[in-house]
Design a protein around this motif. Structure first.
Motif: not given
Length: 446
Positions: A241-249
């Motif tokens: 979730l952390r990696a996907s959130t940062l990629l979304t940002f």
């Protein structure tokens, strides 16, 4: 309720709301420029509204873990409609100026941001109620969003041509009202907060001592608790979730700057500002094709494969568009970018819905939306400095370099190497959907 009626109503409401936002996205900058005569007013307005929008997002997230999410969605759409409808009223009575844009923009944000988060929080529960596969539903929902994104600018142009820029805002307000009315037909139980959240609070700021605080103190405490809880869920507890959130940002900041500043400035400098709409429509059409392909083929291919293809396609198309080539090449790059971004967006959304527990969905999604609402205008403002100091071409290359860094980081992230093993449940809704189902069973349907 039988069949897929709840998902159909949800998609209809979401499409109406998005269509209103799409029309407003074209009309409002034109109205702002016509009334202020200042090309920098839009960027300044975005920066001024960034922090209040973030606070609205945090408060909305806190409320979504306490109150019925369907009810919040309905109220938010009505508030958003009011904020837009007041613009033509003020223009007729007093005349619009920059101050009015700020005030009414903030009012609309109070509705838009919590409303957007409320729909995000409702989506897994809607899928669970109708027995719809979450992963495929996200692809279908994004396909519909792409169609709306294509139709919106064309509708805006038609409305402006027939009734003028300000009068087109009446239709935007009507679309938000229609979205709220459709949401009313969705069973109230779908928006129910899990019982354990109502009992102990996902980000409880209203303990007995808190009840004796002033209203402002309670608001501040709830926003702070929502931010802390949302950041913990998004960035601490779950590596995927952390990696996907940062990629979304990364996607929001780089692509937002490219679409919202570099391309408009480029076409303005070349004397063909009308071509911007064609490029954005081509991108939306490409995203529609990519989303439809993902919706149809998602269960047949590994998630890691989708992930790699999307990142490679986005990197290649951004590199092409970053050179600001001739218009046909820009159109081709926009189509490829949309086709690659469609599966990536749906896949990242899937992991967010699958891995965020229902009890914390309001605070987590509210925090994510709020932080992105601050990150996007900051990125646009930073890009505008590069444009002013070094030129549009250099700014485009800087964004290409930034996107390549985002791509390398996304490919190297250890947590994203085994995506197919990262799914929490076969249904794709995970623990969150099971909690929603339990809450719905204890809440009477309308």
């Amino acid at each position: 309720m039988h069949g897929k009626s709840t998902t159909i109503r949800f998609l209809t409401s979401n499409a109406l709301s998005l269509l209103g936002n799409s029309v407003a996205g074209v009309v409002l900058p034109l109205v702002l420029l016509a009334r202020t005569g200042d090309a920098l007013a839009a960027g300044t307005l975005a920066l001024i509204c960034a922090v209040p929008q973030m606070l609205a997002g945090l408060m909305g997230g806190a409320l979504l873990d306490r109150l019925n999410r369907r009810s919040i969605s309905i109220v938010s759409d009505f508030i958003s409609a009011l904020g837009i409808a007041l613009l033509p009223v003020v223009d007729m009575v007093w005349g619009l100026n920059f101050g009015w844009f700020v005030a009414l923009g903030l009012l609309s944000a109070v509705g838009d941001i919590p409303g957007m988060t409320a729909r995000d929080a409702l989506l897994p529960a809607v899928c669970e109620r109708d027995g719809v596969n979450l992963q495929q539903f996200l692809g279908a929902a994004q396909s519909l969003d792409c169609i709306v994104t294509i139709v919106g600018p064309a509708l805006a142009a038609l409305l402006i041509g027939f009734g003028g820029d300000v009068n087109a805002l009446w239709v935007t307000a009507a679309l938000s009202c229609a979205a709220a009315i459709v949401t009313v037909t969705i069973p109230r139980s779908v928006g129910a907060v899990p019982p354990r959240v109502a009992a102990d609070g996902a980000c409880d700021a209203e303990t007995a001592p808190a009840k004796r605080r002033t209203a402002l103190q309670r608001v501040a405490a709830a926003a702070r608790a929502s931010l802390v809880d949302g950041c913990r869920v998004l960035f601490k507890d779950d590596a995927v979730l952390r990696a996907s959130t940062l990629l979304t940002f990364g996607i929001v900041m780089v692509m937002g700057s490219f679409q919202g500043l570099v391309l408009p400035v480029h076409f303005t400098e070349t004397g063909h500002p009308e071509l911007l709409g064609y490029v954005l429509s081509a991108m939306a059409a490409g995203m529609l094709a990519g989303s439809l392909g993902y919706a149809a083929l998602a269960p047949r291919a590994r998630k890691r494969t989708w992930y790699l293809i999307s990142l490679a396609g986005m990197a290649a198309s951004v590199a092409l568009m970053g050179m600001l080539p001739a218009f046909p090449a820009l159109i081709a790059g926009a189509v490829v970018l949309g086709m690659a971004a469609g599966p990536a967006s749906a896949l990242l959304g899937f992991f967010a819905y699958d891995r965020i527990p229902n009890a914390h969905r309001g605070s987590a999604l509210g925090t994510q939306n709020a932080l992105m609402l601050v990150a996007a205008p900051v990125a646009v403002f930073a890009t505008s400095i590069v444009v002013k100091s070094a030129g549009t071409s250099i700014a485009a290359l800087v964004l290409v370099g930034a996107w390549m860094l985002v791509t390398v980081a996304a490919l190297c992230a250890k947590s994203m190497r085994n995506l197919d093993e990262a799914v929490r449940s076969p249904s794709g809704a995970g623990e969150a959907a099971r909690e929603t189902s339990g809450a719905a069973a204890q809440s009477p349907a309308e």
